[in-house]
Each structure stands twice: as structure tokens, then as C-alpha cells.
Design an enzyme around this catalytic site. Structure first.
Site, PDB file in Angstrom:
ATOM      1  N   ARG A 173       0.840  -1.197   0.000  1.00  0.00           N
ATOM      2  CA  ARG A 173       0.000   0.000   0.000  1.00  0.00           C
ATOM      3  C   ARG A 173       0.879   1.252   0.000  1.00  0.00           C
ATOM      4  O   ARG A 173       1.965   1.255   0.606  1.00  0.00           O
ATOM      5  CB  ARG A 173      -0.829  -0.034   1.276  1.00  0.00           C
ATOM      6  N   THR A 229      -9.282   0.708  -9.334  1.00  0.00           N
ATOM      7  CA  THR A 229      -8.559  -0.415  -8.800  1.00  0.00           C
ATOM      8  C   THR A 229      -8.715  -1.572  -9.765  1.00  0.00           C
ATOM      9  O   THR A 229      -9.599  -1.562 -10.587  1.00  0.00           O
ATOM     10  CB  THR A 229      -9.184  -0.743  -7.431  1.00  0.00           C
ATOM     11  N   SER A 260     -10.276  -0.590   1.312  1.00  0.00           N
ATOM     12  CA  SER A 260     -11.354  -1.591   1.327  1.00  0.00           C
ATOM     13  C   SER A 260     -10.969  -2.827   0.524  1.00  0.00           C
ATOM     14  O   SER A 260     -11.781  -3.736   0.347  1.00  0.00           O
ATOM     15  CB  SER A 260     -12.626  -1.007   0.707  1.00  0.00           C
TER      16      SER A 260
HETATM   17  O1  DON Z   1      -8.060   1.176  -1.260  1.00  0.00           O
HETATM   18  C1  DON Z   1      -9.237   1.403  -1.504  1.00  0.00           C
HETATM   19  O2  DON Z   1     -10.154   0.937  -0.877  1.00  0.00           O
HETATM   20  C2  DON Z   1      -9.570   2.292  -2.685  1.00  0.00           C
HETATM   21  N1  DON Z   1      -8.465   3.118  -3.003  1.00  0.00           N
HETATM   22  C3  DON Z   1      -9.994   1.424  -3.822  1.00  0.00           C
HETATM   23  C4  DON Z   1     -10.422   2.202  -5.023  1.00  0.00           C
HETATM   24  C5  DON Z   1     -11.222   1.433  -5.977  1.00  0.00           C
HETATM   25  O3  DON Z   1     -11.506   0.283  -5.799  1.00  0.00           O
HETATM   26  C6  DON Z   1     -11.731   2.155  -7.168  1.00  0.00           C
HETATM   27  N2  DON Z   1     -12.370   1.239  -8.060  1.00  0.00           N
HETATM   28  N3  DON Z   1     -13.391   1.273  -8.587  1.00  0.00           N
END
Ligand code: DON
Length: 571
Positions: free
Chosen positions: A96, A380, A452
Site C-alpha cells: 500500500r 482499482t 477496502s
Molecule cells: O483502497 C481502496 O479501498 C480504494 N483506493 C480502492 C479504489 C477502488 O476500488 C476504485 N475502483 N473502482
């Protein structure tokens, strides 16, 4: 005659393998890679066919997604990976992003203490210290078997050859292109930040065009030759720091140099006869999934029926309670004590559902995070891999928003994340996914922002059973949940489970979000009539689940989400 007899035997075998006539996706004998783009899945499989293992394939697939799916695939972002080796050994890697050392808790607030819109999502200040390159090298050093050149080579080749634009990509580019090639300026309180004008992203790409990623190929080549150091201390590092600082960013060489991925203990819990292995903090994924699944376990979901009124109510109420706890208790475990045992205990979760009723919703405004006894304490992508040796990898990787901070370095050939928005800029003020947070997730130098992401692996009777995960911001956890239940409770195949319509609730805002197609109107009308606020918008459930399921006969089914250009490739 003999031919007819053999055909009948064949049909019988097929039928007994799939007695309830499940519609299957791609089925293979040995191995499977499922990703957001066919090019990346094929590269993963190519590595396996060369004799590489799931970890070699992970490195290649992660990098191939940075080329083939720049919307979310990245070397300028970060992610999480859960693995299970054929020996049964399990583990998790946290790569991360981190807040830069110069970050402060009020960095996105104006003089009156209000959040400055856009500052944590667009431009240099939104960027967290990237973890992806460190992550793939960590995996390679621990588990890799092929020479690094063999892993990088197909990825660099793909970047040079170029990737064909799909219809869905054309639509995304149309939507975001003006932001990427920004001629606009962005007000930063006292300064104007001039966005990078990128030649690659300046033109509007159309379906069937080929985009060649020459700068990225050069960057990847340097990383292949010089290793992780290239990205964190070498030429790439200094170019990156220059680029960011010219665009209002605060990341320094020292920030890059001190970035380290971390091996974490995954979250492990049981649901019926399944052992679920998922991501631990700084992702909320595993803990929220555990809370929800333990809260719904006492209910007879099969009897209610898939996507029925009662099924939706039970899931929504459990989700509401879990997300309330998420907002209050979860953050980077290196900075806070996470009350994991307390908020996942059976007793606590039974108590949490005590006021659940089928007749009246619990309103989120009346629901606080649960009381426990402690002293104090959008874009993501996911890919799932199973190799021919039985090792599996479940990894979710992200730039956060679509094309991250929208900052694309022409010289280096990649986008930078806007992961800083996953911190709570101000307690109680929602981020881009509507999620709110407490001081546990406030910005601190070198801290990781709460996520998440829920890369998950499931065992049944001690054997590997499922590998899955998804993007989708706040809806990641509830999408993984529903996909598991689709297979386990409602006996769907992997492809069917991944495609089935989804709904989502996250405590605040207090609405049940439904995908626009696939739900019975009588059901959603009844849910609304019973006091739930319903909202229909497929574009707000951006999950695209990539799953692998081991079938009874030992074959492997890949499920690639129909919502994107996703593709399962096996052999
Ligand atoms: O880490 C996270 O939870 C967010 N940055 C995830 C972002 C995400 O899944 C966008 N996708 N649609």
C-alpha cells in the site's frame, strides 16, 4: 455404434460433474489467470507455461496491467496480495502507498478548517508514496523462480508493440481525457498548480487504435536491469520526484528510499465449512468481510432465496453495522491499536444484530459504531492466479481513482495514484467513496491510508476452493461477499456468480444501492416500501470481480466479470 456409446458416456460424465447444470465460464485442467485485460491474463499464463509459479506470474501480471490497463493497473500506485502455497502455507503482502514525510493531518483543509475540494484527489498533493514496484520485487525475492528478465520481457514487449483500445476504454478515455491532458489549473489556496500536458494522452483515442507505451517500456527496462532501487533511488526516482514537485507534490527522494512493503498476517475466519483468508489492515476488507459473514451466518439465506427481500435485508443490516465499525475502529495497524478480537468476536456480533428486525430498518443515524471494551487505543483492479503446482495468488492493485491523480509523467510513462484521498481528510467528512473516518485514519507522516481492498482465498475441507477479489471502492467488500455467497449458498458457477447483479450498503449514506439491471422490481419495491432508501445506479457499483473456483472433478473454472473487458485464460 461405439461412437454413439462413447458420446453418451461423455455426456453422462459431463452431467455428473455439473449435476445441477451450472453455467460455467472458462474451464481448464492445470492453471488459470483472471484479470481486467486479456493481454495481462495471457502474459500471466505465458509465465506459467514457461514453468514459472504463481508468484512469477504475479509479478508479470501486475506489471502487464500497468501497460494494458493504465486506468488502474500501475507502477505508480499500490496494493495488497494474499497467497496460499500448495503446501497450505498462507500469507499476505501489503504494498500500500504511504503518506509522504511532509504530510500533515490538516493538509487538505483551508484556513477555516474546511476540506478544499479536489486537493486530495487531483494533482501532486493527492499522491501517496507508491508501493507497487517494491511489492513485486518483495514477492519475487521470496518466491520467484524464473530469471527476472524472463518475467519482464513479455511485459516490455507488450508496451512496445502497443495495446488495442477497447470500446469500454474509449468511453473511459473520453470521460477523463480532458482531465489528464489538463490545460486547466487547479486552485490550491495560494498557488495555481499547472497540470502536466501529456502528448500520449493528448489525443482522443478510439476503439481499435493501438497505444504504444514507449516511455513505460524504457522505465520497465531500467527497473528490470537495476531492480527495485531504480524506482526508489535511481534515475526513475529522481525523475519522479522532479515531476511530482513540479506539479505541487511533496514526495521527496527520502520518501521513496524509505518505502518498504510489509508481510502481514492475513485475516482468517470460518463460515460454515469454508475457511476464508483475506486482507488484514491497513485494509478493512478482511475484517469487514469477517464481521458481515459472522453476522449473517445464523440466518437461513438459502431459504430466503438469492436477491430476495429478506436476503437483501439481512445483508444490508450486517453491512451497515460493519461499515459503521470500519469508520471508527480501522486504520493503519502500525499507528493504531486495531481492536480486532473485540469487533470480530461472536458475542459482540450477535449483540450488534440484536436489534435487527425484518419489519423495520435500523436507521444509520441511530446506529453508532459498536461499544467495545478497550482502553484506547475509484480505480482499482484485481487479478486471481492459480498455477499448475497448486499455488494461488489473489491481488488487488490500485491508483485509487480513475487514472489516479490524473498526473501522467510523459517521461516515465505512468500515472500517479491519488491514494491520499483514502485517508480521512477531516473526521466525519466523506471521501470520494462517501466513506467517513475517525482519527484512527487521519493523515500522519509515513502512515498507510485505510483501504477496502479484499483479495481473498477460500479453502473448503482444507483444500483450495476459491480465489477472488475486485475493485469498486467501498463496494469491494460487499461484492466479494455476494460472490462468495452466490457460489456457496446458491450453487452458482464462478462465471455466473461474478456476473450476478449486486447491491451495496455502507452505513453512510443510508441507501441501498442497486445495479440497474437484474433485480426483480417487486423485490426492490418491497424493500423500499419497508422503509429502505433505494437507489439504482450501476455506475456507482464499479466492482469487477475476478474469480477462480476449483470444481468437484478438480478442474478449474475462471470467472471474469462481464462488466469490463475482463478475461479468464487457462491451460
Ligand atoms: O483502497 C481502496 O479501498 C480504494 N483506493 C480502492 C479504489 C477502488 O476500488 C476504485 N475502483 N473502482
Amino acid at each position: 455404434m461405439l461412437y454413439r456409446f462413447l458420446t453418451l458416456v461423455f455426456i453422462f460424465i459431463q452431467f455428473s460433474c455439473d449435476s445441477n447444470n451450472v453455467k460455467r465460464g472458462v474451464v481448464s485442467e492445470n492453471a488459470m489467470v483472471v484479470t481486467a485485460r486479456e493481454e495481462a491474463s495471457k502474459i500471466g499464463i505465458e509465465i506459467l507455461k514457461k514453468g514459472g509459479n504463481a508468484f512469477d506470474a504475479m509479478v508479470a501480471t501486475e506489471l502487464a496491467l500497468a501497460v494494458a490497463y493504465p486506468f488502474a493497473g500501475n507502477i505508480g500506485g499500490g496494493g495488497f496480495m494474499v497467497y496460499r502455497k500448495n503446501s497450505g502455507e498462507i500469507g499476505a503482502l501489503d504494498y500500500r502507498e504511504k503518506a509522504p514525510m511532509g504530510a500533515t493531518k490538516d493538509m487538505y483543509l483551508d484556513e477555516d478548517g474546511n476540506v478544499i475540494k479536489g486537493l486530495s484527489t487531483v494533482g501532486g498533493l493527492a499522491v501517496g508514496v507508491p508501493g507497487t514496484v517494491a511489492g513485486v520485487f518483495e514477492v519475487y525475492e521470496k518466491f520467484g523462480t524464473l530469471p527476472i528478465e524472463e518475467i519482464f520481457e513479455p511485459v516490455i514487449k507488450l508496451a512496445l508493440k502497443g495495446v488495442v483500445v477497447t470500446k469500454k476504454q474509449e468511453i473511459r478515455l473520453k470521460k477523463y481525457n480532458s482531465q489528464i491532458n489538463n490545460d486547466k489549473t487547479f486552485w490550491n489556496g495560494s498557488d495555481y498548480i499547472q497540470y502536466e500536458k501529456s502528448s500520449l494522452w493528448k489525443q482522443v483515442w478510439k476503439e481499435k487504435d493501438t497505444i504504444k507505451y514507449n516511455s513505460l517500456a524504457k522505465t520497465l527496462n531500467r527497473i528490470m536491469l537495476n531492480g527495485k532501487k531504480e524506482f526508489y533511488e535511481g534515475e526513475t526516482a529522481s525523475k519522479l520526484v522532479n515531476f511530482l514537485q513540479n506539479n505541487g507534490g511533496i514526495i521527496t527522494m527520502e520518501d521513496l528510499k524509505s518505502y518498504e512493503p510489509k508481510w502481514r498476517e492475513p485475516i482468517i475466519f470460518e463460515y460454515d465449512n469454508l475457511k476464508i483468508i483475506s486482507m488484514s489492515p491497513p485494509s478493512s476488507g478482511g475484517i469487514c468481510l469477517e464481521q458481515i459473514m459472522k453476522m449473517i451466518n445464523p440466518f437461513d439465506l438459502q431459504q430466503y432465496g438469492h436477491n430476495s427481500v429478506d436476503y437483501i435485508k439481512v445483508l444490508v443490516e450486517a453491512e451497515r453495522r460493519a461499515y459503521a465499525d470500519r469508520s471508527f475502529y480501522l486504520g493503519d495497524p502500525d499507528f493504531n491499536e486495531i481492536p480486532y478480537t473485540e469487533i470480530t468476536s461472536d458475542e459482540y456480533l450477535l449483540d450488534r444484530m440484536k436489534n435487527f428486525s425484518f419489519s423495520t430498518p435500523t436507521l444509520s443515524k441511530d446506529l453508532n459504531p459498536g461499544d467495545i471494551n478497550i482502553s484506547e487505543s475509484n480505480e482499482t483492479t484485481h487479478y486471481s492466479i492459480l498455477d499448475q503446482f497448486g499455488n494461488s495468488v489473489s491481488a488487488t492493485t490500485t491508483l485509487n481513482g480513475a487514472y489516479g491523480s490524473k498526473l501522467y509523467s510523459d517521461e516515465l510513462g505512468f500515472f500517479l495514484n491519488n491514494e491520499m484521498d483514502d485517508f480521512s481528510s477531516k473526521p466525519g467528512v466523506p471521501n470520494m467513496y462517501g466513506l467517513i473516518g475517525s482519527k484512527v485514519n487521519r493523515i500522519e507522516p509515513e502512515k498507510r491510508m485505510l483501504s477496502s481492498m479484499t483479495p481473498t482465498i477460500i479453502e473448503k475441507n482444507n483444500e483450495l476452493y476459491m480465489v477472488l477479489g475486485t475493485p469498486g471502492g467501498a463496494a469491494i467488500i460487499t461484492s466479494v461477499l455476494q460472490t462468495i455467497l452466490n457460489v456457496h449458498e446458491f450453487e452458482m458457477g464462478m462465471q455466473e456468480a461474478v456476473n450476478a447483479p449486486r447491491f451495496h450498503h455502507q452505513w453512510l449514506p443510508d441507501v441501498v444501492l442497486f445495479e440497474t439491471t437484474g433485480f426483480d422490481k417487486n423485490v426492490t419495491d418491497k424493500v423500499a416500501k419497508d422503509g429502505y432508501k433505494t437507489y439504482f445506479d450501476s455506475s456507482r457499483i464499479t466492482s469487477k470481480v475476478e474469480g477462480i473456483l476449483i470444481l468437484n472433478d478438480g478442474k478449474i473454472e475462471g470467472g471474469a466479470d462481464k462488466r469490463g473487458d475482463d478475461k479468464a485464460v487457462g491451460f
